[in-house]
Design an enzyme around this catalytic site. Structure first.
Site, mmCIF file in Angstrom:
data_model
loop_
_atom_site.group_PDB
_atom_site.id
_atom_site.type_symbol
_atom_site.label_atom_id
_atom_site.label_comp_id
_atom_site.label_asym_id
_atom_site.label_seq_id
_atom_site.Cartn_x
_atom_site.Cartn_y
_atom_site.Cartn_z
ATOM 1 N N ASP A 141 23.371 -46.295 23.423
ATOM 2 C CA ASP A 141 23.046 -47.682 23.747
ATOM 3 C C ASP A 141 24.332 -48.492 23.633
ATOM 4 O O ASP A 141 25.162 -48.243 22.761
ATOM 5 C CB ASP A 141 21.991 -48.193 22.751
ATOM 6 C CG ASP A 141 21.435 -49.553 23.121
ATOM 7 O OD1 ASP A 141 22.078 -50.262 23.916
ATOM 8 O OD2 ASP A 141 20.376 -49.914 22.611
ATOM 9 N N ASP A 186 13.085 -43.625 25.061
ATOM 10 C CA ASP A 186 13.497 -43.390 23.677
ATOM 11 C C ASP A 186 12.828 -44.415 22.774
ATOM 12 O O ASP A 186 12.388 -45.464 23.228
ATOM 13 C CB ASP A 186 15.010 -43.561 23.542
ATOM 14 C CG ASP A 186 15.405 -45.035 23.597
ATOM 15 O OD1 ASP A 186 15.659 -45.633 22.532
ATOM 16 O OD2 ASP A 186 15.433 -45.608 24.712
ATOM 17 N N CYS A 215 -2.117 -29.510 15.910
ATOM 18 C CA CYS A 215 -0.656 -29.367 15.897
ATOM 19 C C CYS A 215 -0.256 -28.095 15.163
ATOM 20 O O CYS A 215 -0.823 -27.758 14.122
ATOM 21 C CB CYS A 215 -0.027 -30.585 15.221
ATOM 22 S SG CYS A 215 1.778 -30.529 15.109
ATOM 23 N N CYS A 225 3.082 -27.499 14.341
ATOM 24 C CA CYS A 225 4.440 -27.684 13.838
ATOM 25 C C CYS A 225 4.553 -27.147 12.414
ATOM 26 O O CYS A 225 3.549 -26.857 11.751
ATOM 27 C CB CYS A 225 4.861 -29.155 13.902
ATOM 28 S SG CYS A 225 4.205 -30.204 12.582
ATOM 29 N N CYS A 240 2.395 -29.132 9.804
ATOM 30 C CA CYS A 240 0.944 -28.935 9.887
ATOM 31 C C CYS A 240 0.557 -27.494 9.548
ATOM 32 O O CYS A 240 -0.568 -27.246 9.110
ATOM 33 C CB CYS A 240 0.439 -29.311 11.274
ATOM 34 S SG CYS A 240 0.556 -31.093 11.617
ATOM 35 N N HIS A 276 7.058 -34.235 11.740
ATOM 36 C CA HIS A 276 5.814 -34.060 12.489
ATOM 37 C C HIS A 276 5.747 -35.015 13.680
ATOM 38 O O HIS A 276 5.350 -34.615 14.786
ATOM 39 C CB HIS A 276 4.594 -34.285 11.593
ATOM 40 C CG HIS A 276 3.345 -34.518 12.375
ATOM 41 N ND1 HIS A 276 2.621 -33.492 12.963
ATOM 42 C CD2 HIS A 276 2.707 -35.676 12.727
ATOM 43 C CE1 HIS A 276 1.597 -33.998 13.624
ATOM 44 N NE2 HIS A 276 1.623 -35.318 13.499
#
Length: 381
Positions: A92, A264, A302, A304, A307, A333
């Site tokens: 940015d 983003d 989920c 991941c 989890c 997560h």
């Protein structure tokens, strides 16, 4: 340099699939880009980001200019080496951060303000923003623009559009022969005709991609979708299209169905630090007492690492004791969730079932009725 290869356009809406090619790799689009303002995506190691297949992250020119400073960045040969990140980086320009400061003076040459660190005087100009981003060595730099406040008058926004255009020309001139991609930013507030003017002026310049700025800054969702549906088609179809600062599933869907390729937001890690998880059935407050004895994972859907390993009760305990691990686990997560959400969104576009995917998100409570109704036949490409 940066090139966008278009792969497919949806038959259901303006959504499209592509591949963004940079010197540091190829990224499938639409893509969510985790934000690493200070050279770190808060709470995550770089190897964890790689495991989540984050092919591009963000750095912020304003904050990296303050610390560690240009001398350090140049000593290390840029941000890639400094933070040990082998993949793509977008920076940015610092425009949003500068204009969010209350004590500033906007001039034709640039913006005067005091450093939030030590109070020293800083004069940010388009040329300085380009110098900073070149020292950072990002794959994609952003032009220095003026992001106006949501309640700004039409007269002020009109003046701001002209200033953003003039600054964009100065950015291109200062950026010549750098070998770094440069994106232009379209402004115009919530005035459709000013968006048209800004888009016409910015897209007439030789930028490598184009962004829509000044959205998702506190306005109501219907205003966001109105400006989106009007503005995206004003951008060239053969260049990357970037909507700055969005990360909630409802706005991601609105952006993608209008033809946005990149987006983003700090949302996933900020929410994680405050104890909130993104799940396929909506947001979950892990600080709430009802989680004290809950053996279930953060999100049943989920897979991941969080989890698959920890219970809601354990994370609730960590948060109640203000242990940093709780914030880290939820940040991981939430990034994982958004990466998976966008992967499934890409699959839905590829298989021509975007609307079914969106309807399922509504039925599961992930998005609201406003988000579902934002789709209309007027957006058909």
């Amino acid at each position: 340099m940066v090139e966008l290869k278009l792969i497919k356009k949806s038959n259901e809406c303006k959504a499209r699939l592509g591949r963004l090619c940079t010197d540091h790799g190829e990224i499938d689009t639409p893509v969510f880009m985790p934000v690493g303002t200070n050279g770190t995506v808060k709470g995550l190691w770089q190897s964890q980001l790689e495991s989540l297949q984050a092919g591009i992250i963000l750095g912020n020119a304003f904050h990296l200019y303050l610390r560690p400073g240009l001398n350090v960045l140049r000593e290390f040969g840029g941000l890639h080496r400094f933070m040990s990140w082998p993949h793509s980086i977008l920076t940015d320009s610092g425009g949003f951060q500068v204009f969010s400061l209350s004590d500033k003076k906007i001039l034709e040459e640039g913006v005067k303000f005091r450093s939030p660190l030590d109070g020293s005087q800083i004069f940010m100009t388009p040329e300085l923003s380009m110098e900073i981003q070149q020292a950072i060595g990002s794959d994609i730099a952003m032009a220095f623009d003026e992001c106006v406040e949501p309640g700004a008058s039409r007269e002020y926004v009109e003046d701001s559009v002209g200033r953003t255009t003039r600054w964009a020309r100065r950015c291109i001139e200062a950026h010549r022969e750098s070998g770094q991609a440069l994106f232009g930013i379209v402004q115009g507030g919530f005035f459709e005709d000013l968006r048209e003017r800004s888009a016409a002026e910015i897209t007439s310049m030789d930028f490598d991609g184009f962004a829509l700025g000044g959205l998702s800054v506190g306005e109501e969702f219907p205003i966001t979708t109105r400006i989106l549906s009007h503005s995206v088609d004003l951008l060239p179809s053969d260049r990357a299209r970037y909507l700055m600062g969005i990360g909630s599933p409802d706005i991601i869907l609105a952006a993608v169905e209008n033809g946005i390729d990149m987006f983003d937001c700090v949302l996933p890690t900020r929410m994680g630090r405050h104890g909130t998880a993104l799940t396929w059935t909506g947001r979950v407050n892990l600080k709430a007492a009802r989680n004290r004895f809950d053996r279930s994972p953060v999100d049943e859907e989920c897979s991941c690492a969080v989890c698959s390993t920890y219970s809601r009760a354990y994370i609730h305990h960590l948060l109640s004791r203000d242990e940093m691990l709780g914030k880290i686990l939820l940040s991981y997560h939430n990034i994982s969730f958004l990466m998976e959400f966008v992967r499934e969104l890409r699959e839905a576009i590829a298989e021509e079932r975007y609307m079914d995917f969106k309807t399922e998100c509504f039925r599961n409570g992930l998005i609201g009725s406003d988000s579902l109704e934002s789709f209309s036949s007027e957006r058909m490409g």
